[in-house]
Design a protein around this motif. Structure first.
Motif, PDB file in Angstrom:
ATOM      1  N   ARG A  83       0.813  -1.218   0.000  1.00  9.89           N
ATOM      2  CA  ARG A  83       0.000   0.000   0.000  1.00  9.89           C
ATOM      3  C   ARG A  83       0.849   1.272   0.000  1.00  9.89           C
ATOM      4  N   HIS A  84       1.938   1.299   0.777  1.00  9.77           N
ATOM      5  CA  HIS A  84       2.742   2.524   0.842  1.00  9.77           C
ATOM      6  C   HIS A  84       3.387   2.837  -0.505  1.00  9.77           C
ATOM      7  N   LEU A  85       3.711   1.823  -1.297  1.00  8.79           N
ATOM      8  CA  LEU A  85       4.258   2.062  -2.633  1.00  8.79           C
ATOM      9  C   LEU A  85       3.158   2.494  -3.595  1.00  8.79           C
ATOM     10  N   ARG A  86       1.988   1.860  -3.519  1.00  2.43           N
ATOM     11  CA  ARG A  86       0.851   2.245  -4.363  1.00  2.43           C
ATOM     12  C   ARG A  86       0.500   3.709  -4.171  1.00  2.43           C
ATOM     13  N   ASN A  87       0.547   4.175  -2.939  1.00  3.19           N
ATOM     14  CA  ASN A  87       0.190   5.565  -2.649  1.00  3.19           C
ATOM     15  C   ASN A  87       1.256   6.546  -3.130  1.00  3.19           C
ATOM     16  N   LEU A  88       2.501   6.106  -3.182  1.00  5.80           N
ATOM     17  CA  LEU A  88       3.598   7.004  -3.539  1.00  5.80           C
ATOM     18  C   LEU A  88       3.759   7.201  -5.046  1.00  5.80           C
ATOM     19  N   ILE A  89       3.624   6.145  -5.830  1.00  9.44           N
ATOM     20  CA  ILE A  89       3.952   6.204  -7.257  1.00  9.44           C
ATOM     21  C   ILE A  89       3.238   7.347  -7.979  1.00  9.44           C
ATOM     22  N   LYS A  95       3.232  17.537  -9.018  1.00  6.86           N
ATOM     23  CA  LYS A  95       3.802  18.732  -8.393  1.00  6.86           C
ATOM     24  C   LYS A  95       3.812  18.617  -6.870  1.00  6.86           C
ATOM     25  N   GLU A  96       3.025  17.687  -6.331  1.00  6.95           N
ATOM     26  CA  GLU A  96       2.949  17.500  -4.883  1.00  6.95           C
ATOM     27  C   GLU A  96       3.985  16.509  -4.377  1.00  6.95           C
ATOM     28  N   CYS A  97       4.932  16.152  -5.203  1.00  8.72           N
ATOM     29  CA  CYS A  97       5.941  15.158  -4.850  1.00  8.72           C
ATOM     30  C   CYS A  97       6.770  15.625  -3.649  1.00  8.72           C
ATOM     31  N   PRO A  98       6.893  14.772  -2.632  1.00  6.84           N
ATOM     32  CA  PRO A  98       7.697  15.152  -1.469  1.00  6.84           C
ATOM     33  C   PRO A  98       9.192  15.063  -1.771  1.00  6.84           C
ATOM     34  N   LYS A  99       9.991  15.822  -1.023  1.00  5.54           N
ATOM     35  CA  LYS A  99      11.450  15.751  -1.166  1.00  5.54           C
ATOM     36  C   LYS A  99      11.995  14.536  -0.431  1.00  5.54           C
ATOM     37  N   ASP A 100      11.403  14.230   0.704  1.00  3.32           N
ATOM     38  CA  ASP A 100      11.832  13.094   1.520  1.00  3.32           C
ATOM     39  C   ASP A 100      10.785  11.993   1.431  1.00  3.32           C
ATOM     40  N   VAL A 101      11.212  10.800   1.039  1.00  3.76           N
ATOM     41  CA  VAL A 101      10.301   9.669   0.861  1.00  3.76           C
ATOM     42  C   VAL A 101      10.702   8.567   1.824  1.00  3.76           C
ATOM     43  N   ASP A 102       9.735   8.108   2.618  1.00  2.00           N
ATOM     44  CA  ASP A 102       9.984   7.030   3.573  1.00  2.00           C
ATOM     45  C   ASP A 102       9.168   5.809   3.168  1.00  2.00           C
ATOM     46  N   LEU A 103       9.850   4.796   2.680  1.00  2.00           N
ATOM     47  CA  LEU A 103       9.201   3.534   2.312  1.00  2.00           C
ATOM     48  C   LEU A 103       9.652   2.415   3.235  1.00  2.00           C
ATOM     49  N   ASN A 129      12.360  11.793 -11.973  1.00  2.87           N
ATOM     50  CA  ASN A 129      11.965  12.601 -10.837  1.00  2.87           C
ATOM     51  C   ASN A 129      13.177  13.361 -10.321  1.00  2.87           C
ATOM     52  N   TYR A 130      13.055  14.680 -10.263  1.00  5.75           N
ATOM     53  CA  TYR A 130      14.157  15.506  -9.802  1.00  5.75           C
ATOM     54  C   TYR A 130      13.828  16.177  -8.462  1.00  5.75           C
ATOM     55  N   THR A 131      12.753  15.752  -7.819  1.00  3.60           N
ATOM     56  CA  THR A 131      12.306  16.355  -6.569  1.00  3.60           C
ATOM     57  C   THR A 131      12.801  15.578  -5.357  1.00  3.60           C
ATOM     58  N   VAL A 132      12.738  14.256  -5.409  1.00 10.82           N
ATOM     59  CA  VAL A 132      13.111  13.428  -4.263  1.00 10.82           C
ATOM     60  C   VAL A 132      14.614  13.552  -4.008  1.00 10.82           C
ATOM     61  N   THR A 133      14.952  13.946  -2.779  1.00 13.49           N
ATOM     62  CA  THR A 133      16.359  14.070  -2.409  1.00 13.49           C
ATOM     63  C   THR A 133      16.756  13.059  -1.351  1.00 13.49           C
ATOM     64  N   SER A 134      15.764  12.445  -0.703  1.00 11.77           N
ATOM     65  CA  SER A 134      16.038  11.475   0.357  1.00 11.77           C
ATOM     66  C   SER A 134      15.054  10.321   0.223  1.00 11.77           C
ATOM     67  N   LEU A 135      15.566   9.083   0.259  1.00 13.33           N
ATOM     68  CA  LEU A 135      14.724   7.894   0.091  1.00 13.33           C
ATOM     69  C   LEU A 135      15.113   6.864   1.146  1.00 13.33           C
TER      70      LEU A 135
END
Length: 138
Positions: A83-89, A95-103, A129-135
């Motif tokens: 579910r957490h991956l389904r919600n993120l993709i 434009k609402e893409c977060p910079k920090d992504v916690d999976l 994707n050029y927005t995510v800086t932390s995964l």
């Protein structure tokens, strides 16, 4: 399930149907193969990815761009992913893409760790994707 195969459905009707899919949480399978859908493919991709109950969406035999048909195929796989991956993709391309992504994996009964397929879907989504800086994948 709804089967509307070869019903001469056009883009205007298809766009309305895609909007309905965003709201309907009971449909599991929709077959719109062999209609006259062409320009509303993106609306179906968005609806498919946003609706966690929808497991199958068949659009073959329409004139929808190949790249969108590929996204539908990815959506089929994605709807079987954690579910957490389904919600993120869907967010990764918005434009609402977060910079920090916690999976990071949680012990939630509805969740499971990422497998090779999940990681591949995530990698594909992150390619442009050029927005995510932390995964965090721990």
């Amino acid at each position: 399930s709804i089967v509307l195969r070869a019903n001469n459905i056009d883009d205007a009707e298809g766009a309305d149907f895609a909007d309905m899919l965003l709201l309907n949480t009971t449909l599991v399978e929709v077959d719109l193969s062999g209609n006259r859908l062409r320009h509303c493919g993106k609306a179906f991709v968005n609806a498919f990815l946003a609706n966690p109950s929808l497991q199958e969406l068949f659009l073959e035999g329409n004139e929808i761009e190949e790249v969108l048909m590929f996204q539908v195929a990815q959506g089929r796989q994605l709807n079987h992913e954690p579910r957490h991956l389904r919600n993120l993709i869907p967010l990764l391309g918005s434009k609402e893409c977060p910079k920090d992504v916690d999976l990071s994996y949680s012990a939630d009964v509805h969740d499971r760790p990422l497998d090779d397929t999940s990681a591949s879907i995530l990698a594909t989504a992150l390619e442009n994707n050029y927005t995510v800086t932390s995964l965090n994948l721990s």
